[in-house]
Design a protein around this motif. Structure first.
Motif, PDB file in Angstrom:
ATOM      1  N   ASN A   1      -4.338 -11.524  -2.033  1.00  0.00           N
ATOM      2  CA  ASN A   1      -3.779 -11.050  -3.383  1.00  0.00           C
ATOM      3  C   ASN A   1      -3.268 -10.189  -3.165  1.00  0.00           C
ATOM      4  O   ASN A   1      -3.891  -8.829  -3.363  1.00  0.00           O
ATOM      5  CB  ASN A   1      -4.279 -11.995  -4.148  1.00  0.00           C
ATOM      6  N   THR A   2      -1.698  -9.828  -3.788  1.00  0.00           N
ATOM      7  CA  THR A   2      -0.868  -8.611  -4.102  1.00  0.00           C
ATOM      8  C   THR A   2      -1.246  -7.937  -4.940  1.00  0.00           C
ATOM      9  O   THR A   2      -0.181  -6.968  -5.518  1.00  0.00           O
ATOM     10  CB  THR A   2       0.445  -8.640  -2.954  1.00  0.00           C
ATOM     11  N   PHE A   3      -1.672  -9.080  -5.438  1.00  0.00           N
ATOM     12  CA  PHE A   3      -1.003  -9.100  -7.683  1.00  0.00           C
ATOM     13  C   PHE A   3      -1.950  -7.682  -7.531  1.00  0.00           C
ATOM     14  O   PHE A   3      -2.666  -7.200  -7.581  1.00  0.00           O
ATOM     15  CB  PHE A   3      -1.588 -10.228  -8.179  1.00  0.00           C
ATOM     16  N   GLY A   4      -0.929  -6.842  -8.979  1.00  0.00           N
ATOM     17  CA  GLY A   4      -1.525  -5.681  -8.963  1.00  0.00           C
ATOM     18  C   GLY A   4      -1.159  -4.869  -7.964  1.00  0.00           C
ATOM     19  O   GLY A   4      -1.655  -3.475  -8.920  1.00  0.00           O
ATOM     20  N   LEU A   5      -0.416  -4.495  -7.181  1.00  0.00           N
ATOM     21  CA  LEU A   5      -0.479  -3.528  -6.231  1.00  0.00           C
ATOM     22  C   LEU A   5       1.138  -3.270  -5.985  1.00  0.00           C
ATOM     23  O   LEU A   5       1.903  -3.943  -5.171  1.00  0.00           O
ATOM     24  CB  LEU A   5      -1.187  -3.899  -4.568  1.00  0.00           C
ATOM     25  N   GLU A   6       1.091  -2.031  -6.176  1.00  0.00           N
ATOM     26  CA  GLU A   6       2.474  -1.256  -5.730  1.00  0.00           C
ATOM     27  C   GLU A   6       3.087  -1.376  -4.882  1.00  0.00           C
ATOM     28  O   GLU A   6       2.550  -0.545  -3.904  1.00  0.00           O
ATOM     29  CB  GLU A   6       2.880  -0.130  -6.822  1.00  0.00           C
ATOM     30  N   ARG A   7       4.480  -1.823  -4.054  1.00  0.00           N
ATOM     31  CA  ARG A   7       4.723  -1.119  -2.587  1.00  0.00           C
ATOM     32  C   ARG A   7       5.014  -0.139  -2.267  1.00  0.00           C
ATOM     33  O   ARG A   7       4.819   0.354  -1.587  1.00  0.00           O
ATOM     34  CB  ARG A   7       5.937  -2.262  -2.765  1.00  0.00           C
ATOM     35  N   TYR A   8       5.452   0.382  -3.574  1.00  0.00           N
ATOM     36  CA  TYR A   8       5.731   1.866  -3.763  1.00  0.00           C
ATOM     37  C   TYR A   8       5.620   2.810  -4.331  1.00  0.00           C
ATOM     38  O   TYR A   8       5.968   1.599  -5.693  1.00  0.00           O
ATOM     39  CB  TYR A   8       7.642   2.221  -2.942  1.00  0.00           C
ATOM     40  N   SER A   9       4.651   3.489  -4.796  1.00  0.00           N
ATOM     41  CA  SER A   9       4.992   3.953  -6.447  1.00  0.00           C
ATOM     42  C   SER A   9       4.863   6.142  -5.903  1.00  0.00           C
ATOM     43  O   SER A   9       3.412   5.963  -6.529  1.00  0.00           O
ATOM     44  CB  SER A   9       3.615   3.427  -6.701  1.00  0.00           C
TER      45      SER A   9
ATOM     46  N   ASN B   1       1.029   3.255  -1.599  1.00  0.00           N
ATOM     47  CA  ASN B   1      -0.418   2.638  -1.345  1.00  0.00           C
ATOM     48  C   ASN B   1      -0.149   2.110  -0.445  1.00  0.00           C
ATOM     49  O   ASN B   1       0.733   0.476   0.283  1.00  0.00           O
ATOM     50  CB  ASN B   1      -0.475   1.566  -2.163  1.00  0.00           C
ATOM     51  N   SER B   2      -0.384   2.158   0.781  1.00  0.00           N
ATOM     52  CA  SER B   2      -0.511   2.026   2.426  1.00  0.00           C
ATOM     53  C   SER B   2      -1.277  -0.107   2.650  1.00  0.00           C
ATOM     54  O   SER B   2      -0.842  -0.350   3.762  1.00  0.00           O
ATOM     55  CB  SER B   2      -1.330   3.039   3.106  1.00  0.00           C
ATOM     56  N   GLU B   3      -1.980  -0.291   1.636  1.00  0.00           N
ATOM     57  CA  GLU B   3      -3.036  -1.256   2.290  1.00  0.00           C
ATOM     58  C   GLU B   3      -2.335  -2.582   1.431  1.00  0.00           C
ATOM     59  O   GLU B   3      -2.253  -3.277   1.690  1.00  0.00           O
ATOM     60  CB  GLU B   3      -4.174  -1.428   0.828  1.00  0.00           C
ATOM     61  N   PHE B   4      -0.766  -2.498   0.626  1.00  0.00           N
ATOM     62  CA  PHE B   4      -0.458  -3.258   0.404  1.00  0.00           C
ATOM     63  C   PHE B   4       0.058  -4.307   1.444  1.00  0.00           C
ATOM     64  O   PHE B   4      -0.275  -5.850   1.261  1.00  0.00           O
ATOM     65  CB  PHE B   4       1.090  -2.567  -0.256  1.00  0.00           C
ATOM     66  N   ILE B   5       1.034  -3.903   2.655  1.00  0.00           N
ATOM     67  CA  ILE B   5       1.360  -4.817   3.626  1.00  0.00           C
ATOM     68  C   ILE B   5       0.284  -5.125   4.040  1.00  0.00           C
ATOM     69  O   ILE B   5       0.473  -6.501   4.741  1.00  0.00           O
ATOM     70  CB  ILE B   5       2.320  -3.746   4.262  1.00  0.00           C
ATOM     71  N   ILE B   6      -0.973  -4.658   4.760  1.00  0.00           N
ATOM     72  CA  ILE B   6      -1.589  -5.073   5.203  1.00  0.00           C
ATOM     73  C   ILE B   6      -2.136  -6.175   4.270  1.00  0.00           C
ATOM     74  O   ILE B   6      -2.973  -7.085   4.842  1.00  0.00           O
ATOM     75  CB  ILE B   6      -2.854  -4.105   5.856  1.00  0.00           C
ATOM     76  N   GLN B   7      -2.509  -6.090   2.925  1.00  0.00           N
ATOM     77  CA  GLN B   7      -2.798  -6.455   2.536  1.00  0.00           C
ATOM     78  C   GLN B   7      -2.105  -8.552   2.329  1.00  0.00           C
ATOM     79  O   GLN B   7      -2.421  -8.864   2.902  1.00  0.00           O
ATOM     80  CB  GLN B   7      -3.497  -6.242   1.394  1.00  0.00           C
ATOM     81  N   GLN B   8      -0.839  -7.865   2.743  1.00  0.00           N
ATOM     82  CA  GLN B   8      -0.275  -8.443   2.217  1.00  0.00           C
ATOM     83  C   GLN B   8      -0.245  -9.746   3.743  1.00  0.00           C
ATOM     84  O   GLN B   8      -0.100 -10.990   3.527  1.00  0.00           O
ATOM     85  CB  GLN B   8       1.041  -8.225   2.560  1.00  0.00           C
ATOM     86  N   LYS B   9      -0.720  -9.125   4.884  1.00  0.00           N
ATOM     87  CA  LYS B   9      -0.090  -9.628   6.005  1.00  0.00           C
ATOM     88  C   LYS B   9      -1.934 -10.350   6.555  1.00  0.00           C
ATOM     89  O   LYS B   9      -1.929 -10.728   7.392  1.00  0.00           O
ATOM     90  CB  LYS B   9       0.375  -8.645   7.446  1.00  0.00           C
ATOM     91  N   THR B  10      -2.974 -10.072   6.045  1.00  0.00           N
ATOM     92  CA  THR B  10      -3.948 -10.321   6.323  1.00  0.00           C
ATOM     93  C   THR B  10      -4.471 -11.405   5.214  1.00  0.00           C
ATOM     94  O   THR B  10      -5.946 -12.086   5.116  1.00  0.00           O
ATOM     95  CB  THR B  10      -5.118  -9.332   6.324  1.00  0.00           C
ATOM     96  N   GLY B  11      -4.131 -11.984   4.175  1.00  0.00           N
ATOM     97  CA  GLY B  11      -3.909 -12.808   3.651  1.00  0.00           C
ATOM     98  C   GLY B  11      -4.411 -13.079   1.822  1.00  0.00           C
ATOM     99  O   GLY B  11      -4.859 -14.004   1.151  1.00  0.00           O
TER     100      GLY B  11
END
Length: 324
Positions: A297-305, A285-295
């Motif tokens: 919530n990353t709850f429920g999103l896997e960093r790598y899967s 999921n390439s969105e994880f880091i972008i979601q994290q950096k833009t504030g």
């Protein structure tokens, strides 16, 4: 900084325009520091409350101080350091700013400014209070939907190379405002105002010449020449970059956006369906880091899967980050 004139105060407030009914001031202790909303209260009554075991948090006989000209003057003179809340109660803002820090903050900020220039979007660089980072400000001629301005600016950050879904060492930290919508639990994140009298003596909280990274000699003259992007310009740029998929997020309805990926809003997904997506459609999921950096919530999103059956990308948009 020269003593601010009445016209300076008017200009300053028109540019750095956030919530007017509340503002925050910076506090510092030997081991930590931060910002808290400015309140009006009776010190004697509070002292009695504290002697009875109460705290300022549960002290109810207090009210927020509004942001007045006098408070702005104190900030500009260095008597205190103000932070403002950019996200208005209708989920719009008069500006958006990108925060950069770490060792290569200036090069990343300049990359972003150049990308904005390619789209004729005026952007201005300010060195932060610490001197170890900077803010790139973009001002609007009237309040713009935070959802739309954040969507546009994030796209430009990514295309400029200042943000990457795969680079965890990016200097980009967050956007102001850092939420698309108020959660109802707070005021959203705050941003420190520039041109603080004390910090400016060290060349911090000042606007910089992007060619030399030195502070402009006459800050008032510089900010008097700042250009504001029109709301129509934001709409057109957003349409050019994202087509027609720029509608505001809706509550309770499942929104499916089909492009190079498939995007679903998580608020409308049941726990059972969410579990199926996570377990059966399990891929990076390439969105994880972008979601994290833009504030967000990353709850429920896997960093790598990882998955060997990957066909496309599915991104689950999480709910808004609770306002602090």
């Amino acid at each position: 900084m020269m003593e601010p004139l009445p016209e300076h105060i008017k200009l300053f407030r028109s540019l750095f325009h956030g919530r007017q009914d509340i503002f925050a001031t910076r506090w510092e202790l030997p081991s930590k520091s931060g910002y808290m909303p400015a309140y009006h209260y009776d010190p004697y009554h509070y002292r009695v409350h504290k002697m009875k075991g109460g705290t300022f948090q549960n002290y109810t006989d207090k009210s927020f101080l509004p942001l007045t000209d006098d408070q702005i003057i104190k900030h500009l003179n260095g008597e205190h350091f103000i932070g403002i809340y950019p996200l208005l109660q209708d989920n719009t803002s008069w500006f958006i700013a990108a925060d950069f820090d770490e060792g290569n903050w200036s090069s990343a900020a300049l990359q972003f400014i150049r990308k904005c220039g390619e789209h004729n979007l005026p952007a201005y660089l300010e060195r932060s209070r610490s001197g170890n980072g900077g803010h790139v400000w973009i001002f609007f001629d009237k309040p713009v939907s935070a959802y739309k301005s954040r969507k546009l600016i994030l796209s430009l950050l990514i295309s400029s190379g200042a943000v990457s879904a795969f680079d965890k060492n990016t200097s980009f930290d967050r956007l102001f405002p850092n939420q698309d919508q108020l959660s109802g639990k707070g005021f959203g994140n705050l941003i420190a105002l520039p041109l603080n009298g004390t910090a400016a003596q060290q060349g911090n909280t000042c606007f910089l010449d992007p060619q030399t990274l030195t502070a402009y000699t006459d800050q008032w003259q510089f900010i008097s020449q700042i250009k504001r992007a029109s709301a129509e310009t934001i709409e057109k740029l957003l349409a050019n970059l994202h087509g027609s998929s720029t509608t505001e997020p809706s509550d309770g309805k499942l929104n499916i956006i089909l492009a190079n990926d498939i995007r679903l809003n998580r608020l409308a997904i049941s726990p059972l369906l969410l579990s199926f997506i996570k377990e059966e459609l399990n891929f990076p999921n390439s969105e994880f880091i972008i979601q994290q950096k833009t504030g967000r919530n990353t709850f429920g999103l896997e960093r790598y899967s990882g998955s060997s059956k990957k066909i496309t990308t599915l991104s689950v948009f999480p709910k808004d980050l609770p306002a602090s």
